[in-house]
Design a protein around this motif. Structure first.
Motif, PDB file in Angstrom:
ATOM      1  N   ASP A  37      26.907   2.599  59.255  1.00  0.00           N
ATOM      2  CA  ASP A  37      26.138   1.860  58.133  1.00  0.00           C
ATOM      3  C   ASP A  37      24.795   2.440  57.996  1.00  0.00           C
ATOM      4  O   ASP A  37      23.541   1.811  57.860  1.00  0.00           O
ATOM      5  N   MET A  39      22.946   4.475  60.093  1.00  0.00           N
ATOM      6  CA  MET A  39      21.898   4.393  61.295  1.00  0.00           C
ATOM      7  C   MET A  39      22.585   5.320  62.317  1.00  0.00           C
ATOM      8  O   MET A  39      23.976   5.025  62.574  1.00  0.00           O
ATOM      9  N   HIS A  41      24.491   5.509  65.855  1.00  0.00           N
ATOM     10  CA  HIS A  41      25.098   4.386  66.565  1.00  0.00           C
ATOM     11  C   HIS A  41      26.377   5.045  67.123  1.00  0.00           C
ATOM     12  O   HIS A  41      27.122   5.636  66.639  1.00  0.00           O
ATOM     13  N   GLU A  59      22.086   2.058  69.223  1.00  0.00           N
ATOM     14  CA  GLU A  59      22.716   0.865  68.692  1.00  0.00           C
ATOM     15  C   GLU A  59      21.806   0.660  67.684  1.00  0.00           C
ATOM     16  O   GLU A  59      20.745   0.502  67.854  1.00  0.00           O
ATOM     17  N   ASN A  60      22.510   0.786  66.461  1.00  0.00           N
ATOM     18  CA  ASN A  60      21.667   0.212  65.041  1.00  0.00           C
ATOM     19  C   ASN A  60      20.440   1.123  65.005  1.00  0.00           C
ATOM     20  O   ASN A  60      19.397   0.472  64.600  1.00  0.00           O
TER      21      ASN A  60
END
Length: 163
Positions: A37, A39, A41, A59-60
């Motif tokens: 998405d 980012m 990750h 993470e994100n």
């Protein structure tokens, strides 16, 4: 991305970065790894132009756990870091590679060292010109105008070096 000097090669989903990819920042730092998405990750590594690398689980867009390895091979340890700090690298390169022969100076970890343009100083990510107050990449591209704080730091360091 081309407007800010960055680039991306890799998977996409619904017009966003997704899957495995390589993102290059304007500073030539690269992220190679998993994206989701748009980012960072999953597993990925930041590769810095000076040869250092930061491998992490993301993470994100945020690093959750990782390890930094300096360009000379020294690995940073979070706990009990008594080996090296900002004031003392304890001749790490000499320990790994041995001492240079008599008469050969070692003013940098690189051998041979970079050619520094006359009147400029190596500042880690490029060369600083005190006359123009500009930092230029090692490849000759404009990186930034040195701000007042950065310029004051450079001036104090260079006064110490010149004395």
């Amino acid at each position: 991305m081309e407007y800010i000097g960055s680039s991306y090669r890799g998977g996409t989903k619904n017009g966003r970065k997704d899957g495995k990819g390589e993102y290059t920042f304007p500073t030539d730092t690269k992220y190679v790894g998993e994206v989701k998405d748009g980012m960072f990750h999953g597993k990925g590594v930041l590769l810095f132009p000076n040869g250092s690398r930061y491998e992490a689980s993301w993470e994100n867009g945020k690093a959750k756990q990782g390890s930094l390895t300096f360009a000379d091979g020294l690995q940073y340890l979070d706990n009990d870091w008594d080996y090296c700090n900002g004031y003392d690298r304890r001749f790490y390169t000499e320990r790994c590679s041995g001492l240079r022969p008599a008469g050969e100076s070692q003013v940098t970890d690189l051998h041979p060292p970079r050619d520094i343009p006359d009147g400029c100083y190596d500042c880690g990510d490029g060369f600083y010109d005190p006359t123009s107050r500009v930092v230029t990449s090692y490849a000759g591209r404009f990186l930034r105008n040195a701000g007042e704080t950065e310029n004051n730091i450079f001036e104090k360091l260079f006064q110490l070096c010149d004395s």
